[in-house]
Motif scaffolding. Structure first.
Motif, PDB file in Angstrom:
ATOM      1  N   VAL A   1      -9.171  -2.056  -2.734  1.00  0.00           N
ATOM      2  CA  VAL A   1      -7.838  -1.663  -2.264  1.00  0.00           C
ATOM      3  C   VAL A   1      -7.045  -2.892  -1.840  1.00  0.00           C
ATOM      4  CG1 VAL A   1      -6.587  -0.456  -0.415  1.00  0.00           C
ATOM      5  CG2 VAL A   1      -8.527   0.651  -1.535  1.00  0.00           C
TER       6      VAL A   1
ATOM      7  N   LEU B   1      -4.625   2.847  -7.171  1.00  0.00           N
ATOM      8  CA  LEU B   1      -4.692   2.514  -5.747  1.00  0.00           C
ATOM      9  C   LEU B   1      -4.751   3.778  -4.897  1.00  0.00           C
ATOM     10  CD1 LEU B   1      -4.643   0.380  -3.517  1.00  0.00           C
ATOM     11  CD2 LEU B   1      -2.149   0.421  -3.611  1.00  0.00           C
TER      12      LEU B   1
ATOM     13  N   LEU C   1      -8.258   5.034  -4.927  1.00  0.00           N
ATOM     14  CA  LEU C   1      -9.150   4.187  -4.129  1.00  0.00           C
ATOM     15  C   LEU C   1      -8.933   4.419  -2.641  1.00  0.00           C
ATOM     16  CD1 LEU C   1      -8.898   0.833  -6.129  1.00  0.00           C
ATOM     17  CD2 LEU C   1     -10.915   2.299  -5.949  1.00  0.00           C
ATOM     18  N   GLN C   2      -7.671   4.585  -2.241  1.00  0.00           N
ATOM     19  CA  GLN C   2      -7.380   4.843  -0.827  1.00  0.00           C
ATOM     20  C   GLN C   2      -8.042   6.147  -0.371  1.00  0.00           C
ATOM     21  OE1 GLN C   2      -3.099   4.640  -1.112  1.00  0.00           O
ATOM     22  NE2 GLN C   2      -3.009   2.589  -0.218  1.00  0.00           N
TER      23      GLN C   2
ATOM     24  N   LEU D   1     -12.669  -0.514  -0.046  1.00  0.00           N
ATOM     25  CA  LEU D   1     -11.512  -1.165   0.581  1.00  0.00           C
ATOM     26  C   LEU D   1     -11.323  -2.589   0.093  1.00  0.00           C
ATOM     27  CD1 LEU D   1     -11.951   0.247   4.181  1.00  0.00           C
ATOM     28  CD2 LEU D   1      -9.957   0.576   2.712  1.00  0.00           C
TER      29      LEU D   1
ATOM     30  N   SER E   1      -5.275  -0.507   5.463  1.00  0.00           N
ATOM     31  CA  SER E   1      -6.566  -0.729   4.797  1.00  0.00           C
ATOM     32  C   SER E   1      -7.405  -1.765   5.538  1.00  0.00           C
ATOM     33  CB  SER E   1      -6.342  -1.179   3.348  1.00  0.00           C
ATOM     34  OG  SER E   1      -5.698  -0.164   2.616  1.00  0.00           O
TER      35      SER E   1
ATOM     36  N   THR F   1       2.160   3.553  -2.026  1.00  0.00           N
ATOM     37  CA  THR F   1       2.084   3.947  -3.441  1.00  0.00           C
ATOM     38  C   THR F   1       3.165   4.964  -3.822  1.00  0.00           C
ATOM     39  OG1 THR F   1       0.449   5.628  -2.845  1.00  0.00           O
ATOM     40  CG2 THR F   1      -0.386   3.503  -3.584  1.00  0.00           C
TER      41      THR F   1
ATOM     42  N   SER G   1     -11.861   5.631  -0.115  1.00  0.00           N
ATOM     43  CA  SER G   1     -12.280   4.850   1.062  1.00  0.00           C
ATOM     44  C   SER G   1     -12.212   5.691   2.329  1.00  0.00           C
ATOM     45  CB  SER G   1     -11.408   3.591   1.207  1.00  0.00           C
ATOM     46  OG  SER G   1     -10.056   3.931   1.473  1.00  0.00           O
TER      47      SER G   1
ATOM     48  N   GLY H   1       0.801  -1.229   0.000  1.00  0.00           N
ATOM     49  CA  GLY H   1       0.000   0.000   0.000  1.00  0.00           C
ATOM     50  C   GLY H   1       0.827   1.269   0.000  1.00  0.00           C
TER      51      GLY H   1
END
Length: 498
Positions: free
Chosen positions: A179, A153, A156-157, A176, A189, A123, A160, A121
């Protein structure tokens, strides 16, 4: 030469090795004095063992190769490959980083490190690695694809977290999910999704998400404490105790964990002690212990309900007390249908079904309109009929309000006692086979909520008469649809007592 003599010569010769010169087998390349031949041997053995799937042995050889030559980027890279094969991505990262430090244009190591960082995670650092690969190799397909996944990603993080802060937990969970598909090693996450599940009233799913985070973070005391409190709230005090102990292993001075540990330990000890007293048929003492449980933990409904349930069990188990109290009341008010009904229920719990039927019949004479009494009489009559066939509670030697844990414990004890392999003569073995089948049948019925409900209502769910389509006569009563004893007296087998 002996070992120490050879090392002293090798170290003296190492001063004669210069960069760019051909190195013979005596030229030392590492701090431990390993020769080039020894290092190559370790690398070759590591390669072969890795290919054979013997990962621990392969890792040992790569350790030796790294110690022998700490300047070889490929050695670090190969050891990282072994760590990854063993599922130890956190251990692989430092080796990949060292390989990149030794050879900054080593694209394979950068790509591999980027992939790990993406799964964790992270990134920002993952993108840096993928972009570095693309700077040197602009057409690198995998780097392009992974860079796109890293950007997706990140989005999306952010989505969420936004949903969570807005209180839209179901949306946050859905995002999530995506994710975690991309970043399965990202503890943050999973922790966020666990928090969403908690707020939605689903602690079991929260536990499923939090459990792997204890391995994904090196010192995740917060996760161990939260797992402990969740198990505690569900009445799973042993699991709660195990998790809070793990927290204290990481830091025995952690105040939150220690405070919770004292509470869980005290309650767990009281609950275990109460159950031991019940097993010893010391019901009065068990009642006292369960009253203490309610004082120790008055705020968690599960423990209050459990304590009341077990106190009720103890009162009925000390039955002539409960039955005597009802009988005395009946003498004082012989036409009171409610007293007869209550005594009938006490008789049922004490598995005295004939007396229960008599009391219900008498109660019906005084209150013929009561549905409760009519249904109670029907149930008592069914239970009486059933007891004359096969009573699964009696087979296992447990009460009618025994919980699943108690049933399984009784089953294991009896299954071990009556396993046919424990007997020698044919007569004894045949008798054991019959008892073993009854024990297995009882366990199947009483641990299946639907089947147990039918049995408690007076119907044997394993009786072919009660099953549509009938059943083979020779297999009657065997719950697993086959009879292992039919294959001959010399056949030996093992059962898992689960």
């Amino acid at each position: 030469f002996d070992r120490s003599g050879r090392r002293s010569i090798a170290l003296s010769l190492s001063a004669m090795c210069f960069p760019g010169e051909a190195q013979d087998e005596f030229c030392v390349t590492g701090v431990l004095g390993a020769t080039r031949v020894e290092i190559e041997h370790h690398l070759e053995m590591g390669r072969k063992l890795l290919a054979a799937g013997q990962l621990a042995e392969a890792l040992s050889h790569y350790h030796s190769a790294v110690e022998g030559d700490s300047k070889n980027y490929l050695t670090y890279y190969k050891r990282a490959a072994v760590f990854l094969a063993m599922g130890k991505s956190k251990s692989a990262l430092p080796d990949l980083t060292r390989a990149i430090q030794l050879k900054p244009d080593f694209l394979a190591a950068r790509l591999q490190r980027g992939n790990i960082l993406l799964k964790q995670g992270n990134t920002l650092e993952a993108r840096e690695d993928f972009e570095a690969v693309l700077q040197r190799s602009p057409d690198h397909d995998e780097a392009h694809n992974q860079l796109s996944r890293a950007k997706e990603l990140e989005e999306l993080q952010e989505e969420s977290h936004a949903a969570y802060h807005q209180g839209d937990y179901s949306t946050a969970i859905a995002v999530l999910e995506r994710v975690i598909e991309v970043a399965p090693w990202d503890p943050e996450s999973r922790e966020l999704r666990a928090e969403c599940y908690i707020r939605m009233g689903d602690p079991q799913k929260a536990i499923q998400d939090l459990t792997p985070t204890t391995r994904l973070r090196n010192d995740n005391r917060a996760a161990f404490l939260k797992l402990s409190t969740l198990h505690y709230s569900l009445g799973e005090h042993h699991e709660s105790l195990n998790h809070v102990r793990e927290c204290l292993k990481l830091d025995q001075d952690d105040k939150e964990c220690f405070s919770h540990y004292k509470q869980v330990k005290k309650l767990s000890k009281q609950l275990d002690s109460a159950e031991e007293l019940i097993q010893e048929e010391r019901y009065e003492e068990a009642i006292d212990k369960y009253e203490l449980v309610m004082k120790t933990e008055p705020n968690v409904l599960y423990y209050t309900n459990l304590a009341r349930e077990r106190i009720c069990f103890c009162l009925v188990k000390s039955a002539p007390e409960a039955i005597d109290v009802c009988s005395e009341a009946h003498q004082r008010a012989p036409r009171n249908a409610n007293i007869l009904r209550d005594r009938a229920e006490a008789f049922i719990l004490n598995q005295e079904y004939e007396k229960a039927v008599e009391d219900y019949q008498e109660a019906r004479e005084f209150d013929s309109d009561s549905n409760e009494i009519r249904e109670g009489l029907e149930r008592a009559q069914k239970l009486l009929k059933l007891s004359r066939k096969r009573d699964y509670y009696k087979i296992l030697g447990v009460g009618r309000n025994a919980n699943k844990q108690e049933i399984i414990k009784a089953y294991r004890k009896l299954a071990q006692q009556w396993h046919p392999d424990n007997f020698q003569s044919e007569t004894e073995k045949k008798e054991a086979e019959k008892k073993f089948i009854d024990i297995a049948s009882a366990k199947e019925v009483l641990t299946d909520p639907e089947m147990r409900q039918k049995f408690d209502a007076g119907e044997d769910p394993l009786d072919p008469e009660n099953q549509q389509g009938g059943g083979g006569g020779g297999q009657q009563g065997w719950p697993f649809h086959f009879n292992p004893f039919e294959s001959g007296g010399s056949y030996h087998f093992k059962f898992q007592y689960n």
